[in-house]
Scaffold this active site. Structure first.
Site, PDB file in Angstrom:
ATOM      1  N   GLU A  44       0.712  -1.215  -0.014  1.00  0.00           N
ATOM      2  CA  GLU A  44      -0.038   0.015  -0.205  1.00  0.00           C
ATOM      3  C   GLU A  44       1.009   1.180   0.116  1.00  0.00           C
ATOM      4  O   GLU A  44       2.040   1.257   0.892  1.00  0.00           O
ATOM      5  CB  GLU A  44      -0.727   0.035   1.255  1.00  0.00           C
ATOM      6  CG  GLU A  44      -1.629   1.323   1.380  1.00  0.00           C
ATOM      7  CD  GLU A  44      -2.672   1.112   2.516  1.00  0.00           C
ATOM      8  OE1 GLU A  44      -3.576   1.975   2.787  1.00  0.00           O
ATOM      9  OE2 GLU A  44      -2.397   0.214   3.502  1.00  0.00           O
ATOM     10  N   LYS A 130      -9.143   3.200  -2.928  1.00  0.00           N
ATOM     11  CA  LYS A 130      -9.635   2.858  -1.737  1.00  0.00           C
ATOM     12  C   LYS A 130     -11.091   3.291  -1.459  1.00  0.00           C
ATOM     13  O   LYS A 130     -10.954   4.761  -1.455  1.00  0.00           O
ATOM     14  CB  LYS A 130      -8.630   3.054  -0.467  1.00  0.00           C
ATOM     15  CG  LYS A 130      -8.651   2.219   0.787  1.00  0.00           C
ATOM     16  CD  LYS A 130      -7.530   2.631   1.668  1.00  0.00           C
ATOM     17  CE  LYS A 130      -7.638   2.093   2.830  1.00  0.00           C
ATOM     18  NZ  LYS A 130      -6.215   2.121   4.048  1.00  0.00           N
ATOM     19  N   CYS A 164      -5.502  -2.862   2.265  1.00  0.00           N
ATOM     20  CA  CYS A 164      -5.389  -2.575   3.801  1.00  0.00           C
ATOM     21  C   CYS A 164      -7.064  -2.831   4.415  1.00  0.00           C
ATOM     22  O   CYS A 164      -7.670  -4.155   4.116  1.00  0.00           O
ATOM     23  CB  CYS A 164      -5.089  -1.377   4.220  1.00  0.00           C
ATOM     24  SG  CYS A 164      -4.140  -1.332   6.017  1.00  0.00           S
TER      25      CYS A 164
END
Length: 309
Positions: A44, A130, A164
């Site tokens: 990430e 995200k 994540c």
């Protein structure tokens, strides 16, 4: 061929130095490919950096000039998509003939997004933004929309990404399972031991291979003029790794990797995917569409829309 070689890269990003970060990413991709990897995942925010321990001078109801300056530096370190960095990654994956999923910080207008970028032998293939930045990440990143819930068909399997803590979003996972993801890529900075249980759960639930790539970041990797809350001792571990590769039945094939940077490589038997789905398919024969339905809005949601006269 039912065998596919996959790699996850564990390495720290270069905060405020995107040229150095890109050079490191290119070198790591080349190294992983040299070890036979056909699919490579980087952590990430690898390009653009993950500012672990920085607060950007924010308190509820106030911001500091110093924090605004930190954000300016971070903003200018982000990449545009497409842009020079994606052009170089495109050239490399074409040269190597591999697929890569690269975590990055994207600059779009005046907003930053945490993204996973997809590349292959054909070049740049798409991105996933995200959907929900976690906790203080919301100070620096915007929210993605349903239009970038990308799934890429590599010809050997379908690649998707959850960044994540998106891996904790049950409805997002369900939407991605319905797209037929075979190789679940999880760029992350979560180095907790219980992250391993999450990766094994996703593999079992989705009956897919999980490739989780985490950063390993020391205080000494950050510029000297920023001061993370963890302290300024050079050997302080800011992100402790834990990269791993898991099979569709939850077996750990490689990792978790701790205590340093490195590359994990595993041979994936793609035949394990239909074998594992024999008795469980979350959005197929094990679903109950008579009881449960999920509506997914994949419409792009830009803040402004041109008015067509």
């Amino acid at each position: 061929m039912t065998q596919l070689t996959a790699a996850v890269v564990q390495a720290g990003s270069k905060l405020f130095d995107t040229p150095a970060g890109l050079a490191k990413a290119l070198g790591l991709l080349r190294e992983a490919s040299g070890r036979g990897a056909e699919v490579v995942v980087l952590p990430e925010a690898f390009l653009g950096g993950y500012p672990k321990g920085l607060d950007f001078g924010v308190r509820v109801g106030s911001r500091t000039p110093e924090g605004r300056e930190t954000f300016r530096r971070y903003f200018e370190s982000a990449v545009t998509v497409p842009g020079p960095e994606t052009d170089e990654l495109t050239a490399l994956t074409r040269e190597l003939g591999c697929h890569a999923v690269v975590g990055a910080v994207e600059r779009a207008g005046s907003t930053l997004y945490c993204v996973a970028l997809f590349f292959g032998p054909e070049g740049y293939l798409g991105k996933h933004r995200k959907l929900m930045p976690t906790a203080a990440e919301r100070l620096i990143w915007g929210c993605g929309d349903g239009s970038t819930m990308s799934v890429v068909d590599s010809g050997r399997g379908r690649l998707g990404a959850a960044i994540c803590w998106e891996n904790y979003m049950p409805l997002f996972r369900t939407a991605m399972y319905a797209k037929g993801v075979d190789i679940w890529c999880a760029p992350t900075v979560d180095d907790r031991e219980n992250w391993q249980a999450t990766m094994r759960h996703v593999a079992l639930e989705g009956r897919c291979f999980v490739l989780s790539a985490n950063q390993y970041l020391l205080r000494s990797d950050l510029p000297g003029d920023v001061h993370p809350v963890q302290g300024d001792a050079p050997d302080t571990v800011l992100i402790g790794g834990g990269s791993t590769i898991v099979s569709p039945l939850g077996e750990v094939l490689a990792g978790p990797l701790r205590d340093g940077e490195g590359i994990l490589v595993a041979e994936l038997d793609l035949g394990d995917i239909p074998r594992s789905r024999f008795d469980f398919d979350a959005t197929g024969h094990y679903a109950r569409p008579d009881l449960f339905t999920l509506h997914v809005d994949e419409t792009p949601r830009p803040p402004t829309r041109p008015h067509n006269r």
